[in-house]
Scaffold this motif. Structure first.
Motif, PDB file in Angstrom:
ATOM      1  N   GLY A 125       0.798  -1.226   0.000  1.00 16.52           N
ATOM      2  CA  GLY A 125       0.000   0.000   0.000  1.00 16.52           C
ATOM      3  C   GLY A 125       0.821   1.262   0.000  1.00 16.52           C
ATOM      4  N   THR A 126       2.061   1.208  -0.433  1.00 21.71           N
ATOM      5  CA  THR A 126       2.917   2.392  -0.384  1.00 21.71           C
ATOM      6  C   THR A 126       2.346   3.531  -1.212  1.00 21.71           C
ATOM      7  N   GLN A 127       1.976   3.233  -2.462  1.00 19.91           N
ATOM      8  CA  GLN A 127       1.510   4.308  -3.314  1.00 19.91           C
ATOM      9  C   GLN A 127       0.190   4.899  -2.834  1.00 19.91           C
ATOM     10  N   ALA A 128      -0.725   4.044  -2.293  1.00 22.91           N
ATOM     11  CA  ALA A 128      -2.007   4.564  -1.825  1.00 22.91           C
ATOM     12  C   ALA A 128      -1.823   5.427  -0.586  1.00 22.91           C
ATOM     13  N   THR A 129      -0.977   4.968   0.340  1.00 26.09           N
ATOM     14  CA  THR A 129      -0.740   5.750   1.543  1.00 26.09           C
ATOM     15  C   THR A 129      -0.033   7.055   1.215  1.00 26.09           C
ATOM     16  N   ALA A 130       0.919   7.007   0.290  1.00 29.67           N
ATOM     17  CA  ALA A 130       1.611   8.230  -0.106  1.00 29.67           C
ATOM     18  C   ALA A 130       0.645   9.218  -0.746  1.00 29.67           C
ATOM     19  N   LEU A 131      -0.266   8.720  -1.576  1.00 27.50           N
ATOM     20  CA  LEU A 131      -1.241   9.603  -2.205  1.00 27.50           C
ATOM     21  C   LEU A 131      -2.162  10.209  -1.164  1.00 27.50           C
ATOM     22  N   THR A 132      -2.539   9.413  -0.165  1.00 28.01           N
ATOM     23  CA  THR A 132      -3.404   9.929   0.900  1.00 28.01           C
ATOM     24  C   THR A 132      -2.704  11.037   1.675  1.00 28.01           C
ATOM     25  N   LEU A 133      -1.446  10.794   2.033  1.00 25.82           N
ATOM     26  CA  LEU A 133      -0.708  11.802   2.790  1.00 25.82           C
ATOM     27  C   LEU A 133      -0.497  13.058   1.967  1.00 25.82           C
ATOM     28  N   ARG A 166       1.375   5.649 -12.029  1.00 22.62           N
ATOM     29  CA  ARG A 166       0.673   6.199 -10.882  1.00 22.62           C
ATOM     30  C   ARG A 166       1.330   5.881  -9.544  1.00 22.62           C
ATOM     31  N   PRO A 167       1.815   4.653  -9.310  1.00 27.21           N
ATOM     32  CA  PRO A 167       2.448   4.393  -8.008  1.00 27.21           C
ATOM     33  C   PRO A 167       3.624   5.314  -7.719  1.00 27.21           C
ATOM     34  N   ARG A 168       4.478   5.497  -8.713  1.00 28.15           N
ATOM     35  CA  ARG A 168       5.640   6.351  -8.477  1.00 28.15           C
ATOM     36  C   ARG A 168       5.232   7.817  -8.368  1.00 28.15           C
ATOM     37  N   ARG A 169       4.287   8.250  -9.176  1.00 24.91           N
ATOM     38  CA  ARG A 169       3.834   9.640  -9.078  1.00 24.91           C
ATOM     39  C   ARG A 169       3.198   9.918  -7.728  1.00 24.91           C
ATOM     40  N   ALA A 170       2.492   8.935  -7.184  1.00 26.89           N
ATOM     41  CA  ALA A 170       1.877   9.127  -5.871  1.00 26.89           C
ATOM     42  C   ALA A 170       2.939   9.325  -4.795  1.00 26.89           C
ATOM     43  N   LEU A 172       5.990  10.481  -5.282  1.00 26.38           N
ATOM     44  CA  LEU A 172       6.674  11.750  -5.505  1.00 26.38           C
ATOM     45  C   LEU A 172       5.816  12.934  -5.095  1.00 26.38           C
ATOM     46  N   ARG A 173       4.474  12.747  -5.117  1.00 26.07           N
ATOM     47  CA  ARG A 173       3.605  13.835  -4.660  1.00 26.07           C
ATOM     48  C   ARG A 173       3.813  14.128  -3.193  1.00 26.07           C
ATOM     49  N   VAL A 174       4.163  13.112  -2.411  1.00 26.79           N
ATOM     50  CA  VAL A 174       4.450  13.337  -0.996  1.00 26.79           C
ATOM     51  C   VAL A 174       5.603  14.321  -0.844  1.00 26.79           C
ATOM     52  N   LEU A 175       6.648  14.130  -1.618  1.00 31.54           N
ATOM     53  CA  LEU A 175       7.816  15.019  -1.531  1.00 31.54           C
ATOM     54  C   LEU A 175       7.450  16.445  -1.910  1.00 31.54           C
ATOM     55  N   SER A 176       6.694  16.617  -2.986  1.00 33.86           N
ATOM     56  CA  SER A 176       6.301  17.964  -3.405  1.00 33.86           C
ATOM     57  C   SER A 176       5.411  18.620  -2.361  1.00 33.86           C
ATOM     58  N   ALA A 177       4.485  17.840  -1.764  1.00 29.50           N
ATOM     59  CA  ALA A 177       3.616  18.410  -0.741  1.00 29.50           C
ATOM     60  C   ALA A 177       4.408  18.814   0.494  1.00 29.50           C
ATOM     61  N   LEU A 178       5.391  18.006   0.865  1.00 29.08           N
ATOM     62  CA  LEU A 178       6.240  18.386   1.990  1.00 29.08           C
ATOM     63  C   LEU A 178       7.055  19.632   1.678  1.00 29.08           C
ATOM     64  N   ALA A 179       7.615  19.711   0.461  1.00 32.07           N
ATOM     65  CA  ALA A 179       8.468  20.850   0.108  1.00 32.07           C
ATOM     66  C   ALA A 179       7.692  22.149   0.053  1.00 32.07           C
ATOM     67  N   LEU A 180       6.385  22.061  -0.151  1.00 27.54           N
ATOM     68  CA  LEU A 180       5.597  23.286  -0.223  1.00 27.54           C
ATOM     69  C   LEU A 180       5.633  24.049   1.089  1.00 27.54           C
ATOM     70  N   GLU A 181       5.672  23.344   2.215  1.00 26.39           N
ATOM     71  CA  GLU A 181       5.712  23.986   3.523  1.00 26.39           C
ATOM     72  C   GLU A 181       7.036  23.776   4.254  1.00 26.39           C
ATOM     73  N   HIS A 182       7.801  22.797   3.805  1.00 28.49           N
ATOM     74  CA  HIS A 182       9.037  22.445   4.516  1.00 28.49           C
ATOM     75  C   HIS A 182      10.185  22.317   3.529  1.00 28.49           C
TER      76      HIS A 182
END
Length: 717
Positions: A125-133, A166-170, A172-182
């Motif tokens: 569930g790595t990609q699904a959890t990453a997309l959720t976060l 989609r799994p890899r993009r999900a 990588l979205r975690v990293l972009s979302a983190l970088a937006l504030e951190h």
């Protein structure tokens, strides 16, 4: 979850929902306005009825339907914790923690859960959890400093094993979302993994570069990391490598708007620090674009980052000009770095003028920096940008002139060299001729410097000054008369070539007066330099030989000798017949100067260079052959005969053979000077001496510039 599986206490309850359902609840709560929640101080906790279970299952099923069947529940070790927490859930209207605290705790737990999932290789569930976060982070943007490093480490572990799409993009979205504030925390977490080159880290940098919402922030953080590191430290190399990866992505350079000049200067300064470092005693090899894989050395990483920065901003011509002029290799050299900076500034003046004002403004405060690499790099940029008239107008002329004159008084030769180059560029701009009285003393004083760079820079400044429409030719001729001839025979190749080129420029500017018989000082200077020019056609230095040919052609045009074909033939084919015609014309035009011509040529008989000794020997032979006995004194002939006799024992066979032929010509001319003591009447009846035979010289064995090197032709045998 307070103090349970993850080991971190939380102030607010999480509830009986799974972490996936918590994230869904956070997202759904963003769609409704948050209002005040009633509190009941003495409410008793109630057990969650059976009707709550379908709600939980519905939320989980909805998430799985949206994100695929890969989303699973937490591991078995966490099921008991989830069921136990479900029994403690309070229904609406009972005592609850504030919603902000509840969501913050849930989001933090979700981040920790995602980090654990990412660190466990093979978790389905790595990609699904990453997309959720990532969805939750984009909605809330909570502060998660403690979890950022863990999330980045998990991404670095799992991204290589995730499938494309989609799994890899999900993930990588975690990293972009983190970088937006951190952004700072993400950069600090990623930088240590950039050394040695890591494919996963490089992919994460590129993913940040593609996100237009965060790439600017990340680039700024990398810029500060680059400036904060000292010289060739690992932190600086990691930041340089990351900058190269991000800037290589199409469209990322647009995010540097506002700090583009600052970033360019930082990269060039980093190259200077690396070049001066003891870690790189030799000039590092620049990574060739044809080589596979990323560049490994610090210098090559910085060069590739610079190329990406320039190319992404439309400066492909700047990169091409640097490659053709060898600018990149000069940039990474310990002794040639500033030359590379000057080439880069010149290329940008020609092909990227939209950044010149920003570079000029950013370089001004660095001119007084206490850090030598930063200060010298800024001085080189300042000097090179003075070639742009619009850029130089940002400062008053008096301020620029005073700064350049102050550099002339600096004890460091490099600073004085840059000052002289700046004076030369300053003279290029329109309206600067009125400053000649100020510029000329500084430039002329540098002609006596021991550093070849300083002398060449002074000669270049004078040559540029002569290129002005109202150049003071008469003043320069009188000042250069005693200073220029010694430089024509200087031991440094670059100085000889520059001095000869300056003489040609001076003749070209004053040819109008020379044709009508004026310009006496300039005519005297040309005749004084004629023998060195003829002999330097055979100089081992190609630049000096080419400069001599160019100057002789200018003299031929100005003085109307009609020897253009002969000069070119001597320069390219070393033809004795053409040289004989040149000597014949010079003896006819300037008979009174023949003794000086011979005396000057005699000095080259002691040259340590074989081509020059042979050329001087042949020139003496032809001058003596065409000279009249009345024009040459017996003392001079005796001196020539003695020196040529010594050369007949020269170890170079071509020199000794030519000396034997020329010695015979001197003997014939001396014999024609002897007159028998007889009555005047009988002297009128005396027969004239028979004509002397022309000297015959063998072909020169030395390399011909017309066949090798000059025209890029293969060597003939």
């Amino acid at each position: 979850m307070a103090g349970g599986v993850w080991g971190h206490g939380r102030s607010g309850p999480v509830g009986a929902l799974t972490l996936t359902a918590v994230a869904e609840g956070i997202r759904s709560s963003q769609e409704q306005p948050m209002g005040p929640f009633p509190t009941v101080p003495q409410a008793e906790p109630l057990e969650l009825g059976p009707e709550a279970e379908p709600h939980t299952q519905t939320s989980t099923t909805a998430f799985e339907a949206q994100h695929g069947s890969g989303a699973t529940a937490p591991p078995d070790g966490n099921e008991h914790c989830s069921q136990h927490t479900a029994q403690e859930a309070a229904p609406e209207g009972l005592h609850q923690a504030p919603q902000g605290s509840w969501e913050e705790g849930a989001l933090a737990d979700l981040a920790l859960y995602t980090a654990a999932c990412l660190e466990e290789a093979g978790f389905a569930g790595t990609q699904a959890t990453a997309l959720t976060l990532s969805s939750a982070l984009e909605a809330r943007g909570e502060r998660l400093e403690d979890q950022v490093h863990g999330l980045v480490r998990g991404l670095l572990t799992q991204v290589p094993s995730l499938a494309e799409g989609r799994p890899r993009r999900a993930a990588l979205r975690v990293l972009s979302a983190l970088a937006l504030e951190h952004a700072q925390d993400v950069v600090c977490a990623l930088l240590p993994r950039s050394l040695p080159p890591d494919r996963a880290a490089m992919e994460l940098w590129r993913s940040l570069s593609r996100n237009q919402h965060v790439n600017g922030q990340v680039l700024v953080q990398l810029l500060w990391a680059l400036k904060g590191a000292a010289g060739p430290e690992p932190e600086a190399l990691a930041a340089t490598r990351a900058l190269g990866e991000m800037l290589s992505v199409s469209g990322c350079v647009g995010a540097t708007r506002g700090f583009y000049p600052h970033l360019l200067l930082a990269l060039v300064t980093q190259l200077h620090e690396v070049a001066r470092s003891a870690c790189t005693p030799d000039s590092p090899k620049v990574w060739a674009p044809c080589q596979r894989g990323p560049p490994h050395s610090h210098a090559s990483c910085a060069v590739e980052a610079l190329k990406a920065l320039l190319t992404g901003d439309g400066g492909r011509m700047v990169v091409t000009c640097m490659e053709q002029a060898g600018g990149w290799r000069r940039l990474v050299g310990a002794h040639t770095h500033l030359e590379g900076v000057l080439l880069l500034a010149s290329a940008m003046v020609a092909h990227a003028d939209h950044h010149l004002r920003g570079l000029f403004a950013d370089s001004l405060p660095r001119l007084r920096s206490a850090d030598p690499p930063q200060r010298l790099t800024a001085m080189a940029f300042f000097t090179g940008l003075l070639q742009s008239w619009s850029t130089a107008r940002l400062l008053r002329e008096e301020v620029i002139l005073e700064r350049l004159r102050a550099w002339q008084r600096d004890p460091e030769p490099t600073v004085r060299w840059l000052g002289l180059l700046g004076l030369g560029h300053f003279a290029l701009n329109r309206g600067k001729v009125r400053h000649v009285s100020t510029l000329l003393p500084a430039v002329l004083g540098a002609l006596g410097e021991g550093d070849a760079r300083l002398v060449s820079a002074a000669l270049g400044a004078l040559r540029r000054l002569l290129g002005q429409p109202r150049a003071p030719v008469r003043l320069l001729t009188s000042e250069l008369g005693p200073r220029l001839p010694p430089l024509l025979d200087d031991a440094r190749d670059s100085v000889r070539a520059s001095a000869i080129g300056l003489l040609g420029t001076l003749v070209r500017r004053g040819r109008g007066g020379l044709r009508v018989g004026l310009r006496g000082p300039l005519r005297k200077l040309v005749l004084q330099s004629l023998v060195p020019l003829l002999l330097r056609l055979h100089d081992p230095s190609p630049d000096t030989a080419e400069s001599s040919e160019w100057t002789l052609v200018r003299c031929d045009q100005a003085l109307r000798w009609g020897l253009l074909e002969e000069v070119v033939t001597v320069a390219h084919y070393d033809s004795p017949e053409a040289l004989s015609r040149v000597c014949h014309r010079l003896v006819q035009r300037y008979p009174s100067h023949v003794p000086r011509f011979l005396s000057q040529t005699q000095g080259y008989l002691r040259s340590p260079q074989d081509p020059l000794r042979r050329a001087a020997t042949v020139l003496i032979g032809f001058l003596v052959y065409h000279a009249s006995p009345r024009e040459v004194s017996q003392d001079l002939l005796d001196s020539l005969f003695l020196d040529l006799g010594l050369l007949q024992n020269d170890p170079e066979s071509a020199v000794s053979a030519a000396a034997h032929v020329s010695c015979q010509q001197v003997a014939l001319l001396a014999r024609s000077r002897v007159r028998p003591r007889c009555h005047r009447f009988f002297s009128l009846l005396r027969r004239p001496h028979p004509p002397r035979s022309a000297p015959q010289y063998a072909d020169s064995p030395f390399q011909r510039r017309s066949l090798t090197g000059r025209w890029s032709c293969p060597r003939t045998r």
